[in-house]
Design a protein around this motif. Structure first.
Motif, PDB file in Angstrom:
ATOM      1  N   PHE A 194      -9.082  -0.689  -2.108  1.00  0.00           N
ATOM      2  CA  PHE A 194      -9.403  -1.782  -1.195  1.00  0.00           C
ATOM      3  C   PHE A 194     -10.881  -1.697  -0.835  1.00  0.00           C
TER       4      PHE A 194
ATOM      5  N   GLN B 119      -9.475  -7.225 -10.036  1.00  0.00           N
ATOM      6  CA  GLN B 119      -9.137  -7.752  -8.715  1.00  0.00           C
ATOM      7  C   GLN B 119      -7.792  -8.476  -8.781  1.00  0.00           C
TER       8      GLN B 119
ATOM      9  N   LEU C 241     -12.211  -9.135   1.960  1.00  0.00           N
ATOM     10  CA  LEU C 241     -11.607  -7.899   1.484  1.00  0.00           C
ATOM     11  C   LEU C 241     -10.960  -8.170   0.139  1.00  0.00           C
ATOM     12  N   SER C 242     -10.955  -7.165  -0.739  1.00  0.00           N
ATOM     13  CA  SER C 242     -10.334  -7.335  -2.054  1.00  0.00           C
ATOM     14  C   SER C 242      -9.476  -6.135  -2.384  1.00  0.00           C
ATOM     15  N   LEU C 243      -8.396  -6.400  -3.128  1.00  0.00           N
ATOM     16  CA  LEU C 243      -7.537  -5.355  -3.650  1.00  0.00           C
ATOM     17  C   LEU C 243      -7.735  -5.283  -5.153  1.00  0.00           C
ATOM     18  N   TYR C 244      -8.014  -4.061  -5.660  1.00  0.00           N
ATOM     19  CA  TYR C 244      -8.185  -3.836  -7.085  1.00  0.00           C
ATOM     20  C   TYR C 244      -7.072  -2.908  -7.568  1.00  0.00           C
TER      21      TYR C 244
ATOM     22  N   PHE D 138       0.744  -7.311   3.082  1.00  0.00           N
ATOM     23  CA  PHE D 138      -0.132  -8.161   2.283  1.00  0.00           C
ATOM     24  C   PHE D 138       0.704  -9.275   1.658  1.00  0.00           C
TER      25      PHE D 138
ATOM     26  N   LEU E 127      -4.279  -9.687   4.200  1.00  0.00           N
ATOM     27  CA  LEU E 127      -5.665 -10.095   4.349  1.00  0.00           C
ATOM     28  C   LEU E 127      -5.643 -11.554   4.771  1.00  0.00           C
TER      29      LEU E 127
ATOM     30  N   SER F 280      -3.962   1.501  -5.773  1.00  0.00           N
ATOM     31  CA  SER F 280      -4.870   0.412  -5.421  1.00  0.00           C
ATOM     32  C   SER F 280      -6.168   0.943  -4.838  1.00  0.00           C
TER      33      SER F 280
ATOM     34  N   LEU G  88       0.861  -1.187   0.000  1.00  0.00           N
ATOM     35  CA  LEU G  88       0.000   0.000   0.000  1.00  0.00           C
ATOM     36  C   LEU G  88       0.895   1.233   0.000  1.00  0.00           C
TER      37      LEU G  88
END
Length: 726
Positions: free
Chosen positions: A149, A168, A158-161, A217, A20, A147, A12
């Protein structure tokens, strides 16, 4: 999504690098009814604007830093809003991220959609607001330059894009997990030190009463730290939803089950290990209906950065208090700045004085005889009035209350600045002062004459006496020459074209003025003195008492600029010189009145509500340097009723009547209640005559308080206003 031992590492950029990971299996608490009428998400922007989302969707409520409701921001997509985030810095500063549950959008501050991508459906029906998928309990969004979140509302995890293609890149579903495994609010801190070098992300899990903290992460199977939220002060099993974290790592967690905000401090154990310790709670558990300092279902929270650019807001918390349908701004301890009710029941206006966004500026040529202009600054709080003034070498120049200022000869080499003071119904904000400009030591070359101090008339205005015309002060290059003309009641007197004038019987009762014309090779200009009235003999004052002046018989306030002065002159005085400014630039000279009474008009410009009248005297043996003054508050605005609510008490018979009334100038003097407008037998409450009147009245007969009317000390009043019923 199954875990992969070779999952890539993502960091991040601004807030943290995040892990996560799984949750322990925890039985879900009993379902809670969906909140559909109040706020579901809140985020405060770098300029102090607060954005509020609701389950109804369609728009975002906007509130400025003083509690004033602004025009709503229309959303380009429909559907419940379960998460909001405003970019705090960088090239995207002030842009707004919105999570709808099925999709996310990035908006400009004006509402233009910059980015949109779906996260699990193509329309609102794929993730609608319901008791099961309550947007006030689940869902959140956080973004960086690389990113996005998301805490999903309608499915666990939870997702990271990625910001490159909004696909994703990684996702985590808590495992093992039984019951409700969805996340609520998410937030990030930039704290570093003591082994935490990159900051961290936090996320609430409402169904298991936990807060998870991640610092990296990767493919790890558990967060760095899991905080078990406990009910402090008694109450139900906690249900944490909203979360904020500052740059010192302090956590603020909302608990909708117990109607409080828990505060946790970061404690380091050494060797890069840390824990969180409970510090205190904010609110009044477990009774959500205790008073205005408590909460009723606080679902979301946002914190203005402690080092943010708006000093008045630094570190403040903004809480979405759902069942009270309001946003609360408060500090991190016990002080509440304001409530902003989304339905406008709090009055819809500002509940705090304005604050400065940008200061005014001085424009124009800084030279003697030139005109400077004070260009306005910008202020939050919907100011209804902005007063203006000018400084010379950082000291106030009396009588200068306009946007323009003509530079005087005495200003050469001095520093000139302008200042403003914004005001709204809640009162005055702080002074905002421009940068200084230094006045050139000499006038510009080849300039036409400009009057900086008006001509004067000296002497006794009686037949047989001589009057002398002073030219006043002028600028201009080359130096000007002067010509005088005396006027009687506005008409030029034949042959009276020198600096002195012999008063005749024809002048008796007339007003005499000296007009001066200044000329040089670049042009000419005229200015004239204040008029003097010719009298036969000095009238003997018939009023007795000590020498002095009073406005409206020493009343504290008035709502009319036309007032009556009572001036008792000293022995020997033949004339009274009256002015609204201490420099007597706009003075009027009047003969002494036999009854000591003089009609007068107060100045209606300036940066203060208090208006001052200055008085001097002319006559044999009178020292005219001595100046007498009196002041009065000029208040032409009616007071405001910011809130009037009659609320049924839940645990006892009767009602609670809450009233807040304000008058920023003269102060509230009286509040009247009635069962109908203008009815006899009204219940009258006299306040302490302060700027704000607040009271909570308990009664068994709410009908007697159904209507309210407020008066101020100047005699202004509101109309009869009906109380809201809750």
């Amino acid at each position: 999504m199954p875990r992969n031992a070779h999952a890539p590492l993502f960091r991040l950029v601004v807030a943290a690098a995040i892990a996560l990971a799984g949750l322990a299996a925890v039985p879900a608490p009993a379902a809670q009814a969906a909140v559909t009428s109040g706020p579901t998400a809140v985020a405060v922007g770098p300029d102090g604007t607060t954005y509020v989302g609701t389950a109804a969707g369609g728009s975002l409520t906007r509130i400025d830093g003083t509690g004033a409701l602004l025009a709503p921001l229309t959303l380009p997509r429909s559907g419940p809003v379960d998460g909001l985030y405003v970019m705090p810095s960088g090239p995207e500063k002030g842009t707004i991220w919105v999570s709808y549950g099925f999709a996310a959008s990035q908006l400009s501050p004006s509402g233009d959609e910059l980015v949109h991508f779906t996260t699990g459906g193509s329309d609102p029906s794929s993730c609608a607001s319901s008791e099961t998928d309550d947007p006030s309990l689940y869902g959140g969004i956080l973004a960086t330059e690389t990113s996005v979140f998301l805490a999903h509302r309608c499915r666990p995890g939870l997702s990271l894009y990625s910001r490159t293609d909004y696909q994703q890149r990684s996702a985590a579903t808590p495992s093992p997990c039984e019951g409700d495994c969805r996340y609520g609010g998410i937030a990030a801190s930039t704290f570093s030190g003591q082994g935490l070098s990159t900051g961290f992300l936090v996320a609430t899990v409402p169904g298991s009463a936990k807060v998870e903290i991640y610092s990296q992460f990767s493919n790890r199977t558990s967060p760095d730290f899991t905080l078990d939220v406990q009910a402090h002060g008694g109450g139900s099993t906690p249900r944490p939803t909203g979360v904020a974290v500052d740059d010192q790592g302090t956590l603020f967690v909302t608990d909708v089950a117990n109607h409080v905000i828990y505060v946790y401090g970061l404690k380091f154990l050494g060797n890069g290990q840390y824990t969180y310790e409970y510090n205190r709670y904010i609110g009044n558990p477990p009774d959500a209906d205790s008073d205005d300092s408590g909460f009723d279902t606080p679902v979301a929270i946002s914190q203005y950065p402690r080092n943010g650019s708006v000093s008045e807001l630094q570190g403040n918390l903004f809480i979405a208090d759902a069942e009270n349908n309001r946003i609360v701004r408060r500090d991190t301890y016990s002080y509440k700045f304001w409530d902003a009710y989304l339905d406008g029941s709090g009055g819809g206006g500002p509940s705090a004085p304005p604050y400065t966004i940008s200061t005014p500026t001085v424009t124009g040529t800084p030279a003697v005889g030139q005109t400077l202009t004070c260009s306005p600054g910008q202020y939050a709080g919907a100011p209804t009035q902005v007063d203006v003034g000018w400084n010379r070498d950082n000291s106030y120049i009396p009588g200068e209350g306009n946007r323009t200022y003509v530079v005087r000869s005495g200003d050469a080499g001095k520093k000139i600045s302008c200042f403003e003071r914004p005001r709204n119904d809640a009162g005055y904000g702080d002074y905002a002062t421009s940068a200084n400009v230094t006045i050139q030591s000499g006038p510009p070359a080849n300039a036409a004459p400009v009057n900086t101090i008006r001509p004067t008339v000296s002497g006794t205005p009686q037949p047989g006496q001589s009057l002398v015309c002073g030219n006043g002060q002028w600028t201009g290059t080359p130096a000007p020459t002067y010509a005088q003309q005396w006027l009687r009641n506005g008409t030029a007197i034949d042959g009276a074209t020198t600096s002195s004038y012999q008063v005749t019987d024809a002048d008796l009762g007339a007003q005499l003025v000296c007009r001066v014309t200044a000329s040089n090779s670049q042009g000419s200009a005229t200015a004239q003195s204040a008029p003097v009235t010719v009298t036969a003999t000095p009238p003997a004052p018939s009023c007795s008492g000590p020498v002095g002046v009073s406005i409206n018989n020493a009343a504290p306030a008035t709502n009319d600029a036309s007032v009556s002065l009572r001036i008792r002159p000293p022995a020997g005085a033949t004339q009274v010189v009256i002015s609204n400014d201490g420099g007597f630039d706009t003075a009027q000279v009047r003969a002494t009145a036999s009854d000591c009474t003089y009609p007068w008009t107060l100045s209606t410009t300036g940066f203060r509500d208090t208006r001052v009248v200055y008085v001097r005297f002319v006559g044999g043996g009178v020292d005219e340097i001595v100046t007498l003054t009196d002041d009065i508050v000029l208040d032409t605005a009616a007071p405001s009723v910011d809130r009037q609510v009659i609320k049924k008490l839940k645990k006892s018979r009767g009602f609670k009547v809450k009233v807040t009334a304000k008058d920023a100038a003269s102060g509230v003097s009286k509040v009247r209640f009635s069962n109908k407008p203008g009815a006899r037998g009204t219940n009258t409450v006299v306040s302490n005559r302060g700027k704000t009147y607040r009271d909570t009245i308990r009664t068994s007969k709410a009908a007697k308080f159904r209507w309210v009317k407020v008066y101020d000390r100047a005699g202004n009043s509101t109309g009869w206003e009906r109380s809201a019923r809750r």
